[in-house]
Design an enzyme around this catalytic site. Sequence first.
Site, PDB file in Angstrom:
ATOM      1  N   SER A  33      -3.273   6.360  19.307  1.00  0.00           N
ATOM      2  CA  SER A  33      -3.059   7.588  19.415  1.00  0.00           C
ATOM      3  C   SER A  33      -1.876   7.770  20.076  1.00  0.00           C
ATOM      4  O   SER A  33      -2.375   8.211  21.228  1.00  0.00           O
ATOM      5  CB  SER A  33      -3.672   9.461  18.744  1.00  0.00           C
ATOM      6  OG  SER A  33      -3.985   8.685  17.756  1.00  0.00           O
ATOM      7  N   GLU A  43      -1.966  11.061  24.855  1.00  0.00           N
ATOM      8  CA  GLU A  43      -2.718  10.748  25.214  1.00  0.00           C
ATOM      9  C   GLU A  43      -3.730   9.232  26.353  1.00  0.00           C
ATOM     10  O   GLU A  43      -4.116   9.418  26.665  1.00  0.00           O
ATOM     11  CB  GLU A  43      -3.691  10.123  23.780  1.00  0.00           C
ATOM     12  CG  GLU A  43      -5.135   9.926  24.057  1.00  0.00           C
ATOM     13  CD  GLU A  43      -5.755  10.075  22.160  1.00  0.00           C
ATOM     14  OE1 GLU A  43      -7.204   9.842  22.251  1.00  0.00           O
ATOM     15  OE2 GLU A  43      -5.276  10.810  21.823  1.00  0.00           O
ATOM     16  N   ARG A  69     -10.464  15.741  23.194  1.00  0.00           N
ATOM     17  CA  ARG A  69     -10.067  14.639  24.467  1.00  0.00           C
ATOM     18  C   ARG A  69      -9.954  14.697  25.550  1.00  0.00           C
ATOM     19  O   ARG A  69      -8.964  14.736  26.117  1.00  0.00           O
ATOM     20  CB  ARG A  69      -8.340  14.179  23.819  1.00  0.00           C
ATOM     21  CG  ARG A  69      -8.212  13.349  21.850  1.00  0.00           C
ATOM     22  CD  ARG A  69      -9.356  12.822  21.568  1.00  0.00           C
ATOM     23  NE  ARG A  69      -8.960  12.600  20.004  1.00  0.00           N
ATOM     24  CZ  ARG A  69      -9.704  12.666  19.408  1.00  0.00           C
ATOM     25  NH1 ARG A  69     -10.789  13.557  20.381  1.00  0.00           N
ATOM     26  NH2 ARG A  69     -10.111  12.344  18.127  1.00  0.00           N
TER      27      ARG A  69
END
Length: 351
Positions: free
Chosen positions: A239, A343, A160
């Site tokens: 998420s 995130e 990520r």
Amino acid sequence: MLELHDAPLAPLTTFRLGGPATRLVTATTDAEVVAAVREADADGTPLLVIGGGSNLVIGDKGFEGTALRIATSGFDLVDTTLELAAGEVWTDAVARTVEAQLAGVECLAGIPGSAGATPIQNVGAYGQEVSATITEVIAYDRRVGETVTLSNEECAFSYRHSRFKADPERYVVLRVRFALEDADGLSAPVKYAETARALGVEPGDRVPLAQARETVLALRAGKGMVLDAEDHDTWSAGSFFTNPILTDADFAVFHARVKERLGEDAVPPAYPAGEGRTKTSAAWLIDKAGFTKGYGSGPARISTKHTLALTNRGRATTEDLLVLAREVVAGVREAFGVTLVNEPVMVGVGL
């Protein structure tokens, strides 16, 4: 270019949250994108780049500066090489690769947002990451004032994360190039255990591309991870927290905390994440810390379908969302000694 002033930004995000921008510019060509960026940089105007808005948390006060919405288009497929304009809708692009019988991104179906955002986050799900298929990223380099082409290695991809995320003020992604695979209509080897179970195959097996895509879409929909305007569980950024990656020493401490809190037989999720590092599950941490599906009594709550998604139930403000996020972070830290990291990109706010 379309230009608006005091323009609402909430409708441009999947959270449907955030105040207005002083100025909103919509660019439909690479040249317009570059011109807007150069103008803002020359004037010293703060710049916010918006693609699909699926990974943004914008403060209630909005953005004092120029918001640049990238609405470019371009799907160029030659043999197994694909080039996407940054503004292409990612879910549509994935569908078209499956229709073309090419493997490599089929398990990334249903992920909201634009193609240009995929290398920034190194978007991944169900055993695939875009870093496995991206060969080059074409971007405008604000530091040198010109368009550059970065190889996969130069993108510095990790979980990520990427060079673009590490230096968010430097690059504006214009186009992304992928190398896909012609596997005679079959998917890439299925890597994710949940996907394999849903497909009725073993990890490492291949299945028809359309079947892989449809299965992933069904799995995502069951977790509220496919956009649906009528379903408030999808008024989210997917998420909200990344899965923590711990050193061996930190994981040992964490494991001890788990046993202390949940009992000697409790075993936390653990996945290899490189030498001396282990990844665990943010969703598991949140749930075991007491934040179950549907948690919350206000206008921002945890999704009723997935503990990893924080949602706007229709009347929330960004501050409502942040209050919930901070409560979850504090609760997980107190329970297990692990600090969750958001995130989505935060604009004008933070945890």
